[in-house]
Scaffold this active site. Structure first.
Site, PDB file in Angstrom:
ATOM      1  CD  GLU A   1      -7.048  -4.469  -4.711  1.00 16.87           C
ATOM      2  OE1 GLU A   1      -6.611  -4.272  -5.856  1.00 16.87           O
ATOM      3  OE2 GLU A   1      -6.413  -4.175  -3.689  1.00 16.87           O
TER       4      GLU A   1
ATOM      5  CE1 TYR B   1      -6.861  -7.713  -6.029  1.00 20.53           C
ATOM      6  CE2 TYR B   1      -8.038  -8.438  -7.992  1.00 20.53           C
ATOM      7  CZ  TYR B   1      -7.486  -7.429  -7.226  1.00 20.53           C
ATOM      8  OH  TYR B   1      -7.586  -6.134  -7.651  1.00 20.53           O
TER       9      TYR B   1
END
Ligand code: GDP
Ligand code: MN
Length: 377
Positions: A189, A101
């Site tokens: 993101e 992530y």
């Protein structure tokens, strides 16, 4: 403003993030052609502005163009969290050895950009934050200096012990930072950023939210807005010049001024109720605005009552009262309204409302308590 994955991928690519080739398509036939052109295997992905598409069945791998057509056919028209899928992305699939992530937000506490990375990628990052927060490395970035070398090392070494991979990831983090700052993003993101068995690094998902207040500086990005995938109430409110945020409670709120709107929501919570929305009808509120506000709130099936809390300054209470009467007639309201009006032309407003079911509450506290009672029925 949220933008689709397909657009976020293009923006990331522009800033140097490696993104597999892809095509946006509207039908199963187009998906077949896209898969043949890109080369299989491909991944077929619903383009909707909500997270967790994978879990909802909106992300599927396909080994052949035929299979891509079938998967696209199944995903198109699917309902994901209340939004109907109208477009799918066909992207070259990559083999996954590791999923990371990486993301950025503005950190309110430090009032600076914050970069977050985690070796536990691919899954819901909120879940990681809840259960294993130590797996998320956070770095506050001073915008004057950018990412400092020691900060970069801390992030890359937490993701991979392999020097080559860490170097590639470092380049991607630098690109992510550049994109975030240049676009006036509020969130950027990549989840997951993947490492292939051969040691390549690819961004296979992309999410960017742009700060609405910065949109005027990015007309090309502003044009990417897709109203068909946004909450209908929020779109209508924007068009009517109202600030509206939908929430999950039962008490609809029509308030003038953001501060009073917040105070109203706080007081509802304080006395045990749940607001259904934040809504600021702004200054000089014409009866029209009250009508639009009412219409938007009533679309929410959870709403059991509406609390109208107006502090008349530039806003005239009699205008609001007129708007309420019109709204009640025009919309055939069958839920209770609770009104609290004070300030400019308050007496005239009381005259207008006399003899209707809309007896104004004497104080904000009384209004809030009455609304909570009404919502229980
Ligand atoms: P999200 O669920 O909306 O976040 O959609 P993602 O794009 O992140 O995809 C969800 C999951 O599908 C990923 O975490 C992967 O496990 C899988 N996936 C997506 N793209 C690929 C791909 O190219 N190859 C493989 N093997 N899996 C993929
Ligand atoms: Mn994802």
């Amino acid at each position: 403003m949220k933008i689709h994955e397909v657009d976020a991928r293009a923006l990331f690519a522009k800033y140097g993030v490696p993104v597999p080739p892809s095509r946006l398509v509207l039908s199963a036939d187009e998906a077949r052609a896209a898969a043949a052109e890109i080369g299989c295997p491909v991944v077929v992905k619903a383009q909707v502005l909500v997270g967790g598409r994978g879990k909802a069945g909106g992300v599927k791998l396909a080994a052949t163009p035929e299979e891509a057509a079938a998967k696209a056919g199944a995903i198109l028209g699917m309902d994901i969290k209340g939004i109907t899928v109208e477009k799918v992305l066909v992207a070259r699939a990559v083999d996954i050895a590791k999923e990371f992530y990486v993301g950025m937000v503005i950190d309110r506490r430090s009032r600076k950009p914050l970069m977050m990375v985690s070796p536990a990628g691919g899954i819901d990052i909120e879940e990681v934050a809840r259960t294993t927060p130590e797996k998320i490395i956070k770095v506050v970035i001073d915008p004057i200096f950018g990412i400092l070398p020691f900060q970069m090392r801390r992030m890359t070494s937490s993701l991979s012990g392999d020097k080559e991979i860490a170097k590639k990831v470092g380049g991607i983090l630098a690109s992510l930072y550049k994109a975030f700052m240049a676009l006036d993003a509020s969130l950027a993101e990549i989840n997951p950023l993947v490492v292939t068995p051969a040691g390549e690094v690819w961004a296979i998902d992309a999410k960017i939210n742009i700060d609405d207040s910065g949109l005027y500086r990015h007309t090309d990005v502003a044009a990417l807005r897709d109203e068909s995938s946004e909450d209908r109430g929020e779109v209508e409110a924007r068009e009517a010049g109202l600030s509206f945020v939908k929430l999950d409670g039962t008490i609809g709120c029509i308030v003038n001024g953001a501060g009073l709107a917040m105070a109203t929501m706080d007081m509802i919570k304080h006395f045990g109720g749940e607001p259904a929305n934040f809504l600021d009808i702004g200054g000089s509120s014409s009866p029209d605005k009250v009508l639009s506000a009412m219409r938007i709130i009533l679309r929410d099936g959870n709403v059991k009552t509406i609390l109208i809390n107006i502090f008349g300054g530039i806003t005239r209470c009699d205008d609001v009262a007129t708007g309420l009467i019109e709204a009640k007639r025009e919309l055939g309201l069958d839920i209770p309204l609770v009104v609290r009006l004070t300030g400019t032309n308050e007496e005239r407003a009381r005259e207008i409302l006399k003899g209707t079911a809309l007896t104004p509450a004497a104080t904000m506290e009384e209004g809030v308590k009455r609304a909570i009672e009404a919502a229980k029925r």
